[in-house]
Design an enzyme around this catalytic site. Structure first.
Site, PDB file in Angstrom:
ATOM      1  N   GLY A   1      41.999  48.828  32.274  1.00 26.52           N
ATOM      2  CA  GLY A   1      41.755  47.571  32.953  1.00 26.52           C
ATOM      3  C   GLY A   1      40.785  47.682  34.113  1.00 26.52           C
ATOM      4  O   GLY A   1      39.962  46.787  34.340  1.00 26.52           O
ATOM      5  N   THR A   2      40.873  48.767  34.864  1.00 28.26           N
ATOM      6  CA  THR A   2      40.009  48.928  36.035  1.00 28.26           C
ATOM      7  C   THR A   2      38.538  48.967  35.635  1.00 28.26           C
ATOM      8  O   THR A   2      37.688  48.326  36.263  1.00 28.26           O
ATOM      9  CB  THR A   2      40.395  50.192  36.822  1.00 28.26           C
ATOM     10  OG1 THR A   2      41.706  50.017  37.361  1.00 28.26           O
ATOM     11  CG2 THR A   2      39.416  50.469  37.943  1.00 28.26           C
TER      12      THR A   2
ATOM     13  N   ASN B   1      50.838  41.003  38.863  1.00 28.27           N
ATOM     14  CA  ASN B   1      51.514  42.268  38.587  1.00 28.27           C
ATOM     15  C   ASN B   1      52.702  42.512  39.497  1.00 28.27           C
ATOM     16  O   ASN B   1      53.602  43.288  39.155  1.00 28.27           O
ATOM     17  CB  ASN B   1      50.524  43.433  38.718  1.00 28.27           C
ATOM     18  CG  ASN B   1      49.730  43.388  40.007  1.00 28.27           C
ATOM     19  OD1 ASN B   1      49.051  42.398  40.285  1.00 28.27           O
ATOM     20  ND2 ASN B   1      49.792  44.447  40.793  1.00 28.27           N
TER      21      ASN B   1
ATOM     22  N   SER C   1      44.857  46.062  28.919  1.00 21.49           N
ATOM     23  CA  SER C   1      45.145  47.486  29.113  1.00 21.49           C
ATOM     24  C   SER C   1      46.362  47.873  28.284  1.00 21.49           C
ATOM     25  O   SER C   1      47.407  47.218  28.357  1.00 21.49           O
ATOM     26  CB  SER C   1      45.399  47.789  30.593  1.00 21.49           C
ATOM     27  OG  SER C   1      45.566  49.172  30.806  1.00 21.49           O
TER      28      SER C   1
ATOM     29  N   CYS D   1      49.254  50.750  41.974  1.00 25.93           N
ATOM     30  CA  CYS D   1      47.868  51.147  42.200  1.00 25.93           C
ATOM     31  C   CYS D   1      47.509  51.298  43.671  1.00 25.93           C
ATOM     32  O   CYS D   1      46.460  51.810  44.003  1.00 25.93           O
ATOM     33  CB  CYS D   1      46.924  50.136  41.539  1.00 25.93           C
ATOM     34  SG  CYS D   1      47.125  50.085  39.750  1.00 25.93           S
TER      35      CYS D   1
ATOM     36  N   GLN E   1      48.618  42.275  32.819  1.00 23.41           N
ATOM     37  CA  GLN E   1      50.080  42.175  32.877  1.00 23.41           C
ATOM     38  C   GLN E   1      50.645  41.155  31.907  1.00 23.41           C
ATOM     39  O   GLN E   1      51.843  41.180  31.610  1.00 23.41           O
ATOM     40  CB  GLN E   1      50.530  41.835  34.296  1.00 23.41           C
ATOM     41  CG  GLN E   1      50.403  42.972  35.289  1.00 23.41           C
ATOM     42  CD  GLN E   1      51.355  44.123  34.987  1.00 23.41           C
ATOM     43  OE1 GLN E   1      52.304  44.005  34.212  1.00 23.41           O
ATOM     44  NE2 GLN E   1      51.092  45.273  35.602  1.00 23.41           N
TER      45      GLN E   1
ATOM     46  N   HIS F   1      48.523  50.469  28.239  1.00 31.90           N
ATOM     47  CA  HIS F   1      49.746  51.111  28.722  1.00 31.90           C
ATOM     48  C   HIS F   1      50.718  50.153  29.390  1.00 31.90           C
ATOM     49  O   HIS F   1      51.819  50.550  29.777  1.00 31.90           O
ATOM     50  CB  HIS F   1      49.404  52.266  29.672  1.00 31.90           C
ATOM     51  CG  HIS F   1      48.939  51.854  31.033  1.00 31.90           C
ATOM     52  ND1 HIS F   1      49.733  51.987  32.150  1.00 31.90           N
ATOM     53  CD2 HIS F   1      47.768  51.333  31.464  1.00 31.90           C
ATOM     54  CE1 HIS F   1      49.068  51.571  33.217  1.00 31.90           C
ATOM     55  NE2 HIS F   1      47.871  51.173  32.822  1.00 31.90           N
TER      56      HIS F   1
ATOM     57  N   THR G   1      31.590  58.800  24.001  1.00 25.86           N
ATOM     58  CA  THR G   1      32.324  59.031  22.761  1.00 25.86           C
ATOM     59  C   THR G   1      33.696  58.372  22.824  1.00 25.86           C
ATOM     60  O   THR G   1      34.434  58.548  23.790  1.00 25.86           O
ATOM     61  CB  THR G   1      32.498  60.539  22.508  1.00 25.86           C
ATOM     62  OG1 THR G   1      31.207  61.137  22.427  1.00 25.86           O
ATOM     63  CG2 THR G   1      33.270  60.800  21.229  1.00 25.86           C
TER      64      THR G   1
END
Length: 378
Positions: free
Chosen positions: A71-72, A146, A194, A319, A174, A196, A232
């Site tokens: 996401g960042t 979040n 994102s 974060c 989120q 995760h 890659t």
């Protein structure tokens, strides 16, 4: 000691089924997706399938999905990529945003851009401004916060922005996997995801782009992702991302029902505690997220003491957990520093159980009953 993990908004445990999908590409599937030999073609086919799975989760075409490291990176790509197209302009952001929006916006201010912060109310929702500032080129408003879990009025803000010819981005990090997310219905030009946050692997995300929009890539030096993201591809992680999207889409209703049961049980019990206040309780929220403040007890103290009792949660966004300042989200809602400093966040994943909620409540009650409070003014 039993361990309970209630910090799923920070990151979720990897779904075992997702891991199984990834394993062939962690063991023997070592082909580079840009290579034309069989191993390379196999990797490319796996990425193509994952792109379709991600696209299906948010109702877009696979060609609109650009894979990133998370996401960042996606958020930075939006703000910095658009900044190269204008010498100076205005970017409008919600004051409730994740640091990966707030800090790039601050960096734009050093390049002669104006940063306009949209109004937010005491319920944790971003409001449509009465008038958009002149030269506003981009608006960025997250879909779900979040920390509080409060859902934002993205479609309403997007409609107002589009009427003024302004591009709009939403950070759906989120929200995806927790509510229905439809790119087209939201009316946005760009979206961040994102993996995760909904039981996929760490280190992989996506930027969703409206087909008609052009964007300068953040990373250059290769033709991957149609030239939009050089480097890659992390095939195993991308495969895991796609798999997590597939399960999230298929199981969304069941997961929401499960979280509703957990939240109702937890909030009913917390309502009996005079020192506890639930933030954003009157706003539409993610079913998996509860943010509370505890009168007289620092959030950091609560987190550490509950960790000693076997419960993992957070005092806000993971974060920026190394900083001791009160949450900027709560301050933007008009909550006083002293109260904001007492916040802790409980966030569920698909793996959590009613028994774990009961364990938390026992540990939390014991904490309140026996720990001398560390008062804010001390």
């Amino acid at each position: 000691m039993r361990r309970v993990y209630f910090d799923n908004n920070a990151t979720t445990p990897l779904d075992e089924r997702v891991l199984e999908a990834m394993l062939p590409f962690l063991k023997n599937g070592h082909g580079n997706a840009s290579s034309v030999h069989q191993a390379g073609r196999r990797a490319r086919q796996a990425i193509d399938l994952a792109r379709q799975q991600v696209a299906a989760l948010v109702n877009v075409q696979p060609s609109q999905v650009i894979f990133t490291s998370g996401g960042t990176e996606a958020n930075n790509t939006i703000l910095k990529g658009l900044a190269t197209q204008f010498e100076s302009a205005t970017v409008a952001i919600s004051p409730l945003e994740h640091p990966s929006i707030l800090q790039p916006a601050t960096a734009l201010a050093a390049r002669n851009w104006d940063v306009y912060r949209l109004p937010a109310d005491s319920h944790g929702q971003t409001q449509v401004p009465e008038k958009w500032p002149d030269q506003t080129r981009l608006v960025s408003v997250m879909l779900a916060n979040n920390e509080t879990g409060v859902l934002q009025n993205v479609s309403e803000i997007a409609l107002s922005a589009r009427q003024q010819g302004i591009l709009i981005h939403t950070d759906a990090t989120q929200a995806a996997g927790k509510i229905v997310v439809d790119f087209s219905r939201l009316g946005v030009h760009f979206m961040t995801l994102s993996a995760h946050k909904f039981h996929g692997p760490q280190g992989v995300g996506a930027l969703i782009i409206n087909k008609s929009q052009e964007l300068t890539p953040l990373l250059q030096g290769g033709g991957q992702e149609k030239g939009m993201r050089a480097g890659t591809e992390n095939v195993a992680a991308i495969v895991g991302f796609g798999s997590a999207c597939d399960y999230a889409r298929q199981e969304l209703s069941a997961r929401q029902s499960h979280w509703h049961v957990l939240r109702q049980k937890l909030e009913t019990a917390l309502a009996q505690q005079d020192r506890v206040q639930t933030i954003g309780i009157n706003s539409p929220r993610l079913l998996n997220t509860i943010l509370i403040t505890i009168k007289g007890l620092r959030g950091e103290t609560s987190v550490m003491e509950l960790d000693r009792r076997g419960v993992a949660l957070s005092s806000g966004s993971a974060c920026h957990s190394e900083y001791s300042e009160p949450s900027h989200v709560l301050l933007a809602m008009g909550i006083a520093d002293e109260q904001a400093d007492t916040a802790i966040r409980i966030s569920f994943g698909q793996q959590n159980t009613v028994e774990e909620v009961q364990y938390f409540l026992a540990a939390f009650t014991e904490l309140l009953d026996n720990l001398p409070p560390l008062l804010i003014n001390n």
